[in-house]
Design a protein around this motif. Structure first.
Motif: not given
Length: 215
Positions: A12-27
């Motif tokens: 969960d922590t890893l996903l949260t960290t990665i998603n913060k840096d992804l472009p808007e609309g990507m998760e």
């Protein structure tokens, strides 16, 4: 399969960290947690979930491969993913090849199923299932677009397509070398190559080791 609580928290922590840096609309989402697995390519892989193997894109989920190839591939996947034993997988291959060469493989394990996608007369390239379909017609059977043709490749000097015989009217012995070189080996060697083994290492016993380094 759900991951253990501690691992789940880390994911969960890893996903949260990665998603913060992804472009808007990507998760990025977690689709599943598996004990072991490997990828032959992006769309071809095998995953282990509580001793159940999930497969995508490999031969054992395709209708146009003979059972001898699909069953051997499945047993090898079990040896690698569940037992982590290339030695066991190697024995499975050798037994399969021996049975094929000595004529001990049942005919039902050699049947290839292929669907006719158009009328017989519209085929420009004469494939094995087309020849087998024509032989069925010669015996008075009705086949056409949509028919599933069941055939075996038999021994002979003609091209492979000319040596396909419908299972209902087998006249010659099966060709073991065809099934070894065109069915079994392609199905199993792609698995071993994906984890760093060559044909010589598996078939000719050039190296004995465990798979710990791959998982």
């Amino acid at each position: 399969m759900k991951p253990p609580a501690k691992i789940g928290e880390k994911l969960d922590t890893l996903l949260t960290t990665i998603n913060k840096d992804l472009p808007e609309g990507m998760e990025l989402e977690l689709e599943g947690y598996y004990n072991r697995g490997f990828f032959v390519s992006k769309k071809r892989y095998a995953l282990l979930d509580d001793n159940k193997i999930e497969v995508k894109g490999l031969e054992l989920v395709r209708r146009d491969w003979a059972p001898v190839a699909k069953n051997t591939q499945h047993n090898i996947l079990k040896a690698i993913l569940i037992d982590a034993s290339p030695e066991k997988a190697q024995k499975i291959i050798k037994k399969t090849l021996k049975n094929l060469r000595t004529g001990n493989t049942p005919l039902e394990d050699l049947i290839i199923h292929t669907k006719l996608t158009k009328k017989i007369e519209n085929y420009k390239q004469i494939a094995p299932h087309v020849i087998a379909a024509k032989r069925l017609i010669e015996h008075g059977q009705k086949v056409g677009k949509g028919s599933i043709i069941q055939y075996i490749i038999t021994k002979g000097t003609q091209p492979i397509s000319q040596r396909s015989e419908p299972i209902e009217y087998i006249e010659h012995d099966y060709d073991p070398e065809y099934y070894i070189n065109n069915q079994v080996l392609p199905a199993v060697l792609r698995i071993f190559e994906a984890i760093g083994y060559s044909e010589e290492q598996i078939i000719y016993n050039q190296r004995q080791t465990t798979l710990d380094q791959f998982f």
